[in-house]
Design an enzyme around this catalytic site. Structure first.
Site, PDB file in Angstrom:
ATOM      1  N   ILE A 171       5.048   2.165   7.783  1.00  0.00           N
ATOM      2  CA  ILE A 171       5.394   3.578   8.019  1.00  0.00           C
ATOM      3  C   ILE A 171       4.106   4.402   8.012  1.00  0.00           C
ATOM      4  O   ILE A 171       3.310   4.317   7.072  1.00  0.00           O
ATOM      5  CB  ILE A 171       6.358   4.093   6.920  1.00  0.00           C
ATOM      6  N   ASP A 198       5.828   2.442   2.358  1.00  0.00           N
ATOM      7  CA  ASP A 198       4.953   1.299   2.599  1.00  0.00           C
ATOM      8  C   ASP A 198       4.110   1.605   3.841  1.00  0.00           C
ATOM      9  O   ASP A 198       4.630   1.614   4.968  1.00  0.00           O
ATOM     10  CB  ASP A 198       5.834   0.049   2.810  1.00  0.00           C
ATOM     11  N   HIS A 199       2.826   1.841   3.618  1.00  0.00           N
ATOM     12  CA  HIS A 199       1.967   2.286   4.723  1.00  0.00           C
ATOM     13  C   HIS A 199       1.712   1.167   5.743  1.00  0.00           C
ATOM     14  O   HIS A 199       1.194   1.425   6.826  1.00  0.00           O
ATOM     15  CB  HIS A 199       0.649   2.826   4.165  1.00  0.00           C
ATOM     16  N   ARG A 200       2.089  -0.057   5.413  1.00  0.00           N
ATOM     17  CA  ARG A 200       1.914  -1.126   6.401  1.00  0.00           C
ATOM     18  C   ARG A 200       2.857  -0.921   7.580  1.00  0.00           C
ATOM     19  O   ARG A 200       2.588  -1.348   8.691  1.00  0.00           O
ATOM     20  CB  ARG A 200       2.216  -2.499   5.773  1.00  0.00           C
ATOM     21  N   PRO A 233       0.858  -1.205   0.000  1.00  0.00           N
ATOM     22  CA  PRO A 233       0.000   0.000   0.000  1.00  0.00           C
ATOM     23  C   PRO A 233       0.889   1.248   0.000  1.00  0.00           C
ATOM     24  O   PRO A 233       1.466   1.611   1.018  1.00  0.00           O
ATOM     25  CB  PRO A 233      -0.804  -0.137   1.294  1.00  0.00           C
TER      26      PRO A 233
END
Ligand code: CAO
Length: 426
Positions: free
Chosen positions: A400, A396-398, A219
């Site tokens: 960060i 990477d929104h998972r 994501p």
């Protein structure tokens, strides 16, 4: 029509690998890249593609045969003469790059040769049983996202793919399939005028599955910012050779690499990798190897500049020039493409303001750099011309969060701006 031998390609260190399936028939017309046989080692199987288009005239092997690199698989009658020329040229280029490869996949015992991935442009790991299962269900294993280590496809992945397919498809899978179908069935371009069909360059074919995997599984969020680098630019333009007094040609990218490493030290999450989310583990790297996206006539390559923390600006600038040239001459050793901390994609020498770079998996962030502009900025209480650098950080929104990304960009901004002189340890 020329008859060409299709032989077993480089399959790493493996010898006497069993053929578990013949995927074509005598007389069948096939396209270049189409799978012709499946080879199986102890734990894994791999499909061998044809490196030519044409009509199969003689299959020289059968199921159960054991083959090694160079063994004849079949003969093919090439339909167009030009194909031969193009193929030979391409194969020569590929061989130039192939020679010194040691794939991290091989190192870890995954038995799909990197050379095969290069030749097929596919990175699909799955056991023979799982491949068979996919075939029985009519599912194309090449478009099924694998949930296991290195994206290996499991039986459960196939079940869930098929289940989504029948009921309600996952939006990304749906997009991928729609795109494929739109290209294939919507219309024939030649109905509207003259066209020319060419091969996609080999490096682009190699990069494609990695880009798709990264785009579809991570994501992405992109954070944009503008950095005032007026003082840094004045300093860079003032650098001269100690002995000759001549102006030194140092790219802004060398400063950006240093600023990025200083930021990574403060924000170690940006120098990490998640190989398998389900394991719940994250790997923090203690080294600082920066990937640099290099534009080449053959496509994009991302070599690493190692130990950036231990090199000075002048050294980094020279190394960057040298590595970029090696990529353009196809003389880079493929192991230089692995083991990075984070990547910089700079379009600064070309143009544009902002863009959304795709993360170079298994990294967790990528810094896009655009062309610096002179802008009138309110500085103190009056407008002054300043040099402004646009940056775009995809993360990477998972792993960060947005606030952390904004702080990380602030750190880069300060390292290139007000703190640049002492932070970059020139
Ligand atoms: N703003 C303004 N000028 C810049 C700049 C910036 N941010 N960055 C570099 N420049 C200048 C350089 O100083 C150089 O100027 P001079 O010719 O006057 O010295 C000129 O632009 C050309 O630079 P360069 O591109 O040759 O060198 P570089 O060190 O900036 O970059 C490399 C090297 C390998 C990154 C670059 O050549 C390249 O390939 N870039 C494309 C990468 C790419 O395609 N990314 C997109 C991938 S999709 O995510």
């Amino acid at each position: 029509m020329p008859i060409i031998d299709i032989k077993v390609p480089n399959i790493g260190d493996f010898r006497d690998v069993e053929i578990i399936e013949i995927l074509v028939k005598n007389g069948q017309e096939i396209s270049k890249g189409e799978s012709i046989i499946t080879l199986e080692s102890d734990k894994s199987s791999v499909e061998v593609p044809s490196d030519h288009s044409g009509k199969i005239s003689n299959i020289n092997v059968k199921v159960g045969d054991k083959v090694s690199e160079g063994d004849l698989i079949l003969k093919i009658e090439v339909i167009k003469k030009e194909d031969t020329k193009i193929d030979n040229k391409e194969i020569n280029n590929a061989e130039k790059i192939d020679t010194s490869i040691e794939s991290p996949l091989e190192k870890k015992g995954v038995e799909t040769s990197i050379n095969n991935i290069i030749k097929t442009g596919k990175l699909v790991l799955a056991s023979p049983k799982v491949r068979k299962f996919a075939r029985e269900l009519g599912a194309d294993i090449n478009i099924i996202p694998g949930s296991e280590k290195f994206g290996r496809v499991s039986e459960d992945d196939i079940k869930s793919f098929v289940k989504h397919g029948i009921n309600q498809k996952h939006p990304l899978e749906n997009n991928a399939e729609n795109r494929k179908q739109q290209i294939k069935i919507e219309y024939d371009h030649s109905d509207f005028g003259e066209i020319d069909i060419k091969d996609i360059p080999r490096i682009k074919k190699i990069a494609a599955p990695h880009l798709v995997n990264s785009f579809n599984t991570i994501p992405h969020v992109t954070h944009h910012d503008e950095i005032d680098i007026t003082e840094m630019e004045e300093f860079r333009n003032s650098l001269t050779d100690h002995y000759t007094g001549e102006k030194l040609k140092i790219t802004p990218l060398a400063f950006i690499m240093k600023a990025l490493v200083a930021a990574l030290k403060e924000f170690p999450t940006f120098n990490s990798s998640i190989e398998d989310m389900s394991s719940g583990k994250i790997t923090f790297k203690k080294y600082f190897h920066i990937g640099i996206a290099v534009d080449t006539p053959n496509g994009l390559m991302v070599p690493k500049i190692r130990q950036v923390d231990k090199k000075n600006i002048q050294h980094l600038s020279a190394e960057l020039r040298e590595v970029a040239q090696k990529c353009r001459d196809l003389k880079i050793d493929k192991k230089e493409f692995y083991g990075g901390s984070i990547t910089i994609s700079s379009l600064g020498g070309i143009g544009g303001s902002f863009f959304t770079p795709i993360i170079n998996y298994p990294e967790v962030a990528i810094l896009g750099v655009s062309k610096l502009n002179k802008k009138q900025i309110l500085f103190g209480n009056r407008f002054t011309e300043r040099s402004i650098l646009p940056i775009s950080l995809s993360y990477d929104h998972r792993i960060i969060d947005g606030a952390e990304a904004a702080r990380f960009c602030n750190e880069i901004r300060d390292n290139l701006g007000k703190n640049f002189a002492f932070k970059l340890a020139i």
